[in-house]
Design a protein around this motif. Structure first.
Motif, PDB file in Angstrom:
ATOM      1  N   THR A  44       0.832  -1.205   0.000  1.00  0.00           N
ATOM      2  CA  THR A  44       0.000   0.000   0.000  1.00  0.00           C
ATOM      3  C   THR A  44       0.863   1.250   0.000  1.00  0.00           C
ATOM      4  O   THR A  44       0.630   2.191  -0.769  1.00  0.00           O
ATOM      5  N   TYR A  45       1.882   1.243   0.854  1.00  0.00           N
ATOM      6  CA  TYR A  45       2.720   2.427   0.975  1.00  0.00           C
ATOM      7  C   TYR A  45       3.555   2.666  -0.282  1.00  0.00           C
ATOM      8  O   TYR A  45       3.574   3.775  -0.823  1.00  0.00           O
ATOM      9  N   LEU A  46       4.247   1.644  -0.747  1.00  0.00           N
ATOM     10  CA  LEU A  46       5.153   1.836  -1.885  1.00  0.00           C
ATOM     11  C   LEU A  46       4.394   2.243  -3.152  1.00  0.00           C
ATOM     12  O   LEU A  46       4.921   2.995  -3.981  1.00  0.00           O
ATOM     13  N   LYS A  47       3.170   1.763  -3.290  1.00  0.00           N
ATOM     14  CA  LYS A  47       2.397   2.104  -4.487  1.00  0.00           C
ATOM     15  C   LYS A  47       1.908   3.553  -4.459  1.00  0.00           C
ATOM     16  O   LYS A  47       1.520   4.095  -5.495  1.00  0.00           O
ATOM     17  N   THR A  48       1.939   4.176  -3.290  1.00  0.00           N
ATOM     18  CA  THR A  48       1.557   5.600  -3.222  1.00  0.00           C
ATOM     19  C   THR A  48       2.732   6.513  -3.565  1.00  0.00           C
ATOM     20  O   THR A  48       2.548   7.712  -3.752  1.00  0.00           O
ATOM     21  N   LYS A  49       3.936   5.956  -3.636  1.00  0.00           N
ATOM     22  CA  LYS A  49       5.121   6.797  -3.818  1.00  0.00           C
ATOM     23  C   LYS A  49       5.502   6.988  -5.283  1.00  0.00           C
ATOM     24  O   LYS A  49       6.453   7.712  -5.587  1.00  0.00           O
ATOM     25  N   GLY A  50       4.760   6.360  -6.174  1.00  0.00           N
ATOM     26  CA  GLY A  50       5.037   6.528  -7.597  1.00  0.00           C
ATOM     27  C   GLY A  50       6.409   6.022  -8.003  1.00  0.00           C
ATOM     28  O   GLY A  50       7.082   6.608  -8.858  1.00  0.00           O
ATOM     29  N   LEU A  51       6.839   4.915  -7.389  1.00  0.00           N
ATOM     30  CA  LEU A  51       8.156   4.353  -7.694  1.00  0.00           C
ATOM     31  C   LEU A  51       8.142   3.619  -9.027  1.00  0.00           C
ATOM     32  O   LEU A  51       7.090   3.231  -9.533  1.00  0.00           O
ATOM     33  N   ASN A  52       9.306   3.424  -9.573  1.00  0.00           N
ATOM     34  CA  ASN A  52       9.456   2.679 -10.816  1.00  0.00           C
ATOM     35  C   ASN A  52       8.885   1.268 -10.641  1.00  0.00           C
ATOM     36  O   ASN A  52       9.379   0.501  -9.808  1.00  0.00           O
ATOM     37  N   PRO A  53       7.826   0.913 -11.395  1.00  0.00           N
ATOM     38  CA  PRO A  53       7.212  -0.414 -11.251  1.00  0.00           C
ATOM     39  C   PRO A  53       8.214  -1.553 -11.451  1.00  0.00           C
ATOM     40  O   PRO A  53       8.070  -2.624 -10.866  1.00  0.00           O
ATOM     41  N   LYS A  54       9.224  -1.315 -12.275  1.00  0.00           N
ATOM     42  CA  LYS A  54      10.260  -2.334 -12.488  1.00  0.00           C
ATOM     43  C   LYS A  54      10.937  -2.705 -11.169  1.00  0.00           C
ATOM     44  O   LYS A  54      11.200  -3.887 -10.907  1.00  0.00           O
ATOM     45  N   GLU A  55      11.204  -1.703 -10.336  1.00  0.00           N
ATOM     46  CA  GLU A  55      11.876  -1.967  -9.070  1.00  0.00           C
ATOM     47  C   GLU A  55      10.985  -2.777  -8.128  1.00  0.00           C
ATOM     48  O   GLU A  55      11.450  -3.684  -7.442  1.00  0.00           O
ATOM     49  N   LEU A  56       9.709  -2.449  -8.093  1.00  0.00           N
ATOM     50  CA  LEU A  56       8.789  -3.229  -7.257  1.00  0.00           C
ATOM     51  C   LEU A  56       8.675  -4.657  -7.790  1.00  0.00           C
ATOM     52  O   LEU A  56       8.520  -5.612  -7.016  1.00  0.00           O
ATOM     53  N   GLY A  57       8.778  -4.811  -9.101  1.00  0.00           N
ATOM     54  CA  GLY A  57       8.671  -6.130  -9.721  1.00  0.00           C
ATOM     55  C   GLY A  57       9.742  -7.102  -9.262  1.00  0.00           C
ATOM     56  O   GLY A  57       9.513  -8.321  -9.247  1.00  0.00           O
ATOM     57  N   PHE A  58      10.895  -6.595  -8.871  1.00  0.00           N
ATOM     58  CA  PHE A  58      11.954  -7.481  -8.384  1.00  0.00           C
ATOM     59  C   PHE A  58      11.541  -8.200  -7.104  1.00  0.00           C
ATOM     60  O   PHE A  58      12.100  -9.245  -6.763  1.00  0.00           O
ATOM     61  N   PHE A  76       8.414  -9.331  -6.464  1.00  0.00           N
ATOM     62  CA  PHE A  76       7.119  -9.986  -6.695  1.00  0.00           C
ATOM     63  C   PHE A  76       6.935 -11.197  -5.780  1.00  0.00           C
ATOM     64  O   PHE A  76       5.866 -11.382  -5.184  1.00  0.00           O
ATOM     65  N   ASP A  77       7.965 -12.044  -5.656  1.00  0.00           N
ATOM     66  CA  ASP A  77       7.849 -13.263  -4.847  1.00  0.00           C
ATOM     67  C   ASP A  77       7.569 -12.961  -3.381  1.00  0.00           C
ATOM     68  O   ASP A  77       7.018 -13.803  -2.669  1.00  0.00           O
ATOM     69  N   ILE A  78       7.950 -11.780  -2.935  1.00  0.00           N
ATOM     70  CA  ILE A  78       7.728 -11.401  -1.537  1.00  0.00           C
ATOM     71  C   ILE A  78       6.445 -10.611  -1.364  1.00  0.00           C
ATOM     72  O   ILE A  78       5.646 -10.882  -0.457  1.00  0.00           O
ATOM     73  N   LEU A  79       6.207  -9.637  -2.245  1.00  0.00           N
ATOM     74  CA  LEU A  79       5.104  -8.698  -2.046  1.00  0.00           C
ATOM     75  C   LEU A  79       3.793  -9.117  -2.705  1.00  0.00           C
ATOM     76  O   LEU A  79       2.726  -8.689  -2.267  1.00  0.00           O
ATOM     77  N   GLU A  80       3.866  -9.907  -3.759  1.00  0.00           N
ATOM     78  CA  GLU A  80       2.642 -10.320  -4.454  1.00  0.00           C
ATOM     79  C   GLU A  80       2.344 -11.807  -4.239  1.00  0.00           C
ATOM     80  O   GLU A  80       1.197 -12.205  -4.101  1.00  0.00           O
ATOM     81  N   SER A  81       3.374 -12.622  -4.237  1.00  0.00           N
ATOM     82  CA  SER A  81       3.233 -14.051  -3.957  1.00  0.00           C
ATOM     83  C   SER A  81       3.447 -14.269  -2.464  1.00  0.00           C
ATOM     84  O   SER A  81       3.481 -13.308  -1.685  1.00  0.00           O
ATOM     85  N   ASP A  82       3.587 -15.521  -2.050  1.00  0.00           N
ATOM     86  CA  ASP A  82       3.961 -15.847  -0.671  1.00  0.00           C
ATOM     87  C   ASP A  82       5.347 -16.455  -0.719  1.00  0.00           C
ATOM     88  O   ASP A  82       5.519 -17.565  -1.244  1.00  0.00           O
ATOM     89  N   ILE A  83       6.328 -15.776  -0.182  1.00  0.00           N
ATOM     90  CA  ILE A  83       7.716 -16.199  -0.311  1.00  0.00           C
ATOM     91  C   ILE A  83       7.938 -17.613   0.222  1.00  0.00           C
ATOM     92  O   ILE A  83       8.710 -18.386  -0.355  1.00  0.00           O
ATOM     93  N   HIS A  84       7.252 -17.972   1.279  1.00  0.00           N
ATOM     94  CA  HIS A  84       7.474 -19.286   1.884  1.00  0.00           C
ATOM     95  C   HIS A  84       6.891 -20.417   1.049  1.00  0.00           C
ATOM     96  O   HIS A  84       7.184 -21.588   1.304  1.00  0.00           O
ATOM     97  N   SER A  85       6.070 -20.087   0.057  1.00  0.00           N
ATOM     98  CA  SER A  85       5.435 -21.122  -0.760  1.00  0.00           C
ATOM     99  C   SER A  85       6.192 -21.421  -2.048  1.00  0.00           C
ATOM    100  O   SER A  85       5.858 -22.371  -2.753  1.00  0.00           O
TER     101      SER A  85
END
Length: 322
Positions: A200-214, A216-225
């Motif tokens: 929620t926070y990082l998406k409000t900062k207008g950061l380069n989506p490419k950087e957030l994409g790195f 993905f396994d932690i923020l969008e997926s479940d890293i432990h899975s």
């Protein structure tokens, strides 16, 4: 556990994980499979006695000392310089391991540059050198309710050596998760809460989506899975964060977490230090094998620093309530 015990667990957890991994640094994953770590030993890659910690712990201790009198990046930078120039906060009086980006950053600090802009800013300056030492900051900012303030402080402390956004994001995720663990006994729940807050926070900062994409396994997926074959022990900051979270969440005790971290090979000391910080904070000092703690270089001095750090936080809290 009270705050002092959580600090002891986290900080000693870093040092023990670090020392466990030092003899195996640079070995490949396949080599580790042939001779997996089972106990704390010495010599090996750096020819250091058992219980020797590396730059990971040295700079963690320097950060703690730099925060004793409040938030001042110049004080912290001075400690880093003393470590590099005078072997301050080293296990045995010598610096035997330092990353290229950290070395360059300290060079700029010595030139008198503003500490927060000394860190490497290019895409190739994304080793794990700020993530490995960031843990003390969680105790310092845990009561800072404004997430903007927390993010800025994390950014500044990372940027002393690693100023690229990718490294800053890794530190932000790690610190936010660790802060949540201070108050949440369920590490999966703490992880989900952290994911939601960070996203929620990082998406409000207008950061380069490419950087957030790195991440993905932690923020969008479940890293432990994700599969173990997708976890790497390399020194790249994204891989280090993924590995530490994976090892911590997929085990149920300190020993197993750091052993898994070392057995991924490559940057063994740092992966285990980052993992060990989370595991020690979560499970507590008594969960760290006593036989390992007993081998740690300068153990009494570390405990003394921890107590001084704890008292400084206590005084800071009292001053804010007066």
């Amino acid at each position: 556990m009270n705050l002092l015990e959580k600090i002891r667990g986290g900080i000693i957890g870093v040092a023990v994980g670090d020392a466990l991994g030092v003899p195996y640094e640079f070995l490949s994953r396949d080599e580790m499979k042939e001779r997996p770590v089972k106990d704390m030993v010495g010599y090996g890659s750096h020819n250091q006695p058992p219980g020797t910690w590396s730059d990971d712990s040295s700079l963690t201790f320097c950060l703690m000392e730099g925060l004793l009198e409040g938030y001042n990046t110049k004080n912290i930078a001075d400690k880093f310089i003393a470590w590099y120039d005078e072997s301050y906060w080293t296990a045995h009086g010598n610096v035997f391991d330092i990353g290229v980006t950290t070395r360059q950053s300290i060079f700029y600090m010595k030139k008198g540059h503003t500490p927060e802009i000394c860190g490497g800013m290019d895409e190739y300056s994304n080793g794990n050198g700020s993530l490995m030492r960031i843990l003390p900051l969680i105790y310092f900012i845990k009561n800072t309710e404004n997430i903007d303030e927390r993010y800025q402080m994390i950014k500044d402390i990372s940027s002393l050596t690693h100023a690229h956004l990718r490294s800053v994001i890794a530190c932000f995720i790690y610190v936010e998760y660790a802060i949540e663990l201070l108050n949440n006994s369920n590490k999966i729940d703490a992880y989900q809460i952290t994911k939601n807050r960070v996203n929620t926070y990082l998406k409000t900062k207008g950061l380069n989506p490419k950087e957030l994409g790195f991440y993905f396994d932690i923020l969008e997926s479940d890293i432990h899975s994700i599969g173990e074959d997708r976890i790497s022990g390399s020194g790249y900051v994204v891989n280090s964060l993924k590995a530490s979270l994976w090892c911590f969440i997929n085990t149920d005790n300190y020993k197993d977490a750091v052993i898994k971290a070392v057995n991924f090979g490559e940057d063994t000391d740092t992966t285990a230090a980052i993992t060990g910080g989370l595991a020690g904070l979560h499970y507590g000092l008594d969960a760290i094998p006593k036989a390992w703690r007993d081998k740690i270089a300068k153990y009494n001095q570390i405990e003394d620093l921890i107590f001084r750090f704890y008292k400084s936080l206590e005084n800071e809290t009292q001053n804010k309530t007066i």
